[in-house]
Design a protein around this motif. Sequence first.
Motif, short mmCIF file in Angstrom:
data_model
loop_
_atom_site.label_atom_id
_atom_site.label_comp_id
_atom_site.label_asym_id
_atom_site.label_seq_id
_atom_site.Cartn_x
_atom_site.Cartn_y
_atom_site.Cartn_z
N ILE B 8 12.83 4.39 9.17
CA ILE B 8 13.48 5.18 10.03
C ILE B 8 11.98 6.08 10.55
N LYS B 9 11.10 6.19 11.25
CA LYS B 9 9.70 6.98 10.93
C LYS B 9 9.79 7.84 12.02
N ASP B 10 10.13 8.92 11.56
CA ASP B 10 9.73 10.78 12.53
C ASP B 10 10.62 10.29 13.38
N VAL B 11 12.19 9.90 13.72
CA VAL B 11 13.44 9.96 14.90
C VAL B 11 13.83 10.65 15.36
N THR B 12 13.27 11.69 16.28
CA THR B 12 13.81 12.10 16.83
C THR B 12 14.94 11.70 18.49
N PHE B 13 16.18 12.14 18.27
CA PHE B 13 17.08 11.40 19.52
C PHE B 13 18.17 12.83 20.45
N SER B 14 17.92 12.42 21.28
CA SER B 14 18.82 13.84 21.84
C SER B 14 19.96 12.86 22.79
N ARG B 15 21.00 13.79 23.10
CA ARG B 15 22.74 13.06 24.11
C ARG B 15 22.22 14.81 25.35
N GLY B 16 21.73 14.46 26.45
CA GLY B 16 21.88 15.44 27.19
C GLY B 16 20.91 16.92 26.44
N GLY B 52 19.92 -0.97 15.96
CA GLY B 52 20.10 -2.51 16.98
C GLY B 52 19.72 -2.53 17.97
N GLY B 53 18.61 -1.31 18.20
CA GLY B 53 18.06 -1.23 19.55
C GLY B 53 18.81 -1.56 20.77
N GLN B 54 20.19 -0.82 20.77
CA GLN B 54 20.67 -0.60 22.45
C GLN B 54 20.58 0.68 22.50
N LEU B 55 20.21 1.99 22.02
CA LEU B 55 19.93 2.98 21.89
C LEU B 55 18.38 3.13 22.00
N LYS B 56 17.30 3.81 22.44
CA LYS B 56 15.62 4.04 22.15
C LYS B 56 16.04 5.56 21.91
N PRO B 57 15.29 5.37 20.92
CA PRO B 57 14.90 7.45 20.23
C PRO B 57 13.95 8.17 21.74
N ASP B 58 13.63 9.19 21.50
CA ASP B 58 13.42 9.84 21.81
C ASP B 58 11.68 9.81 21.63
#
Lengths: 259, 269
Positions: B8-16, B52-58
């Motif tokens: 996992i490299k520098d992942v940013t993920f947000s919901r809304g 699993g690739g079901q969501l994509k990181p920002d």
Amino acid sequence: MVNTIQTIGRNTLDTLAGIGRALLMLLGAIFSVPNVRKGTPLLIKQLYMVGFLSLIIILVSGLFIGMVLALQGYTVLVDYGAEDSLGPLVALSLLRELGPVVTALLFAGRAGSALTAEIGLMKATEQLTSLEMMAVDPLKRVIAPRFWAGMISMPLLAMIFSAIAILGAHIVGVDWLGVDSGSFWSIMQAQVSFEKDILNGAIKAVVFAFVVTWIALYKGYDCVPTSEGISKATTETVVQSSLAVLGLDFVLTAIMFGA
Amino acid sequence: MSQSLVEIKDVTFSRGDRIIYQNMSFSVPTGKITAIMGPSGIGKTTMLRLIGGQLKPDSGDILFAGESIPKMSRSELYQARERMSMLFQSGALFTDMSVFDNIAFPLREHTKLSEEIIRIIVLMKLEAVGLRGARDLMPSELSGGMARRAALARAIALDPELIMYDEPFAGQDPISMGVLVKLIKSLNQTLNITSLVVTHDVTEVMSIADHVVILADKGVIGEGSPEQVAQSESPLVQQFLQGLSDGPVPFHFDAAPYNQDLLMGSERG
């Protein structure tokens, strides 16, 4: 005022996004290369679940609607000595309108709600996600066989409905009220046109099958995966597909039989 | 093969508007058991869905065997998923199939093996989880622990390189929990499957994990071997590992002062 406009705007956007998601789901499900070896058993199972298990409600409703139609038609026609026209009256009402419409309404209640609840629960219990994680496309595996089963079985059910309703009308009109059997059948045969009545009725049934099955599958696939969400989705399936069927029926009737 | 199966490299993920992770990085070493721990609601399951690739990181990247999951096309992603599997919290067995058919399902979907060979593989997998005798039962006839073991048998049907366990111990009695702990360890050792266990059952997972990652505050707050993490000086890590009710993660949800709140109640009357 601003709030009202905001709400209208948000609802419009939500509705449009929903239509977009429904279209994507449909495209993903039906525009895929069918796999005969794996697909056939799935389709047969769904034809049984969606079509065969709906037979009882279609048969019983058809019989009673035919009987009521004959009884009501007879009481009016007999005043003018026109009871011999009972056959075409019943047949035309059924083939053009009641057959496809009532079948679609019953189908939405019996099979549509079941499809929505089943897919909604599959979503809630992570079965759809687990299919995806097993590299199996749920649109092809779950949605496609159910869609085609609905498209095949509902028009057949509509035909069966009309046929059994005409028999019901015969029981009441001929066997009970004494309309002449020969006139019942022969005037019906003379008055009913294959292209105008039977074919147009069948087209209606296919359109309704498409709309009801699509709405039912989309509502299940897109539901909020909680008990409340599934209950709401099931209700929406029945309400929205019934309204869509009745609205489309008017449009189709205007195109097919209007001036 | 590289040292890490998943990176996992520098992942940013947000919901809304809510940021779940910010510039998070960690790796899952090949052939080892990695535990991802953290308080509830921190987005541990979301992490598995990202892998699993079901969501994509920002932004940022997620590598599986050196390949970028977010950049894969749909068909490439499906090919990658054949090499990984996931054990869901609910088991997610298909309710309209028997235990046997559930485990045969991925084999029938992705291989052209004959039914005879599929039968042998399914029985081997069932034997590994101790459910060979339950093959003809339907999922509704299984207890919670048995359902999870059956799901585990399904997850290893295709001999994946990576298994992701989503809260495998949640809601299990001590015996089933012990069985699952033993199974995760033995599958890792015998089949050399890289295992990623998301959980907050600290004691159980610390006993089998080779590598521990603790998530909180939108990122990784502790990473290393179980011993290293246990000796961490971070108060947040210590609060979590020792299960203290109050600390950096407060016992109380944000609220107005208690006495003020009580008095306001009567005014609202």
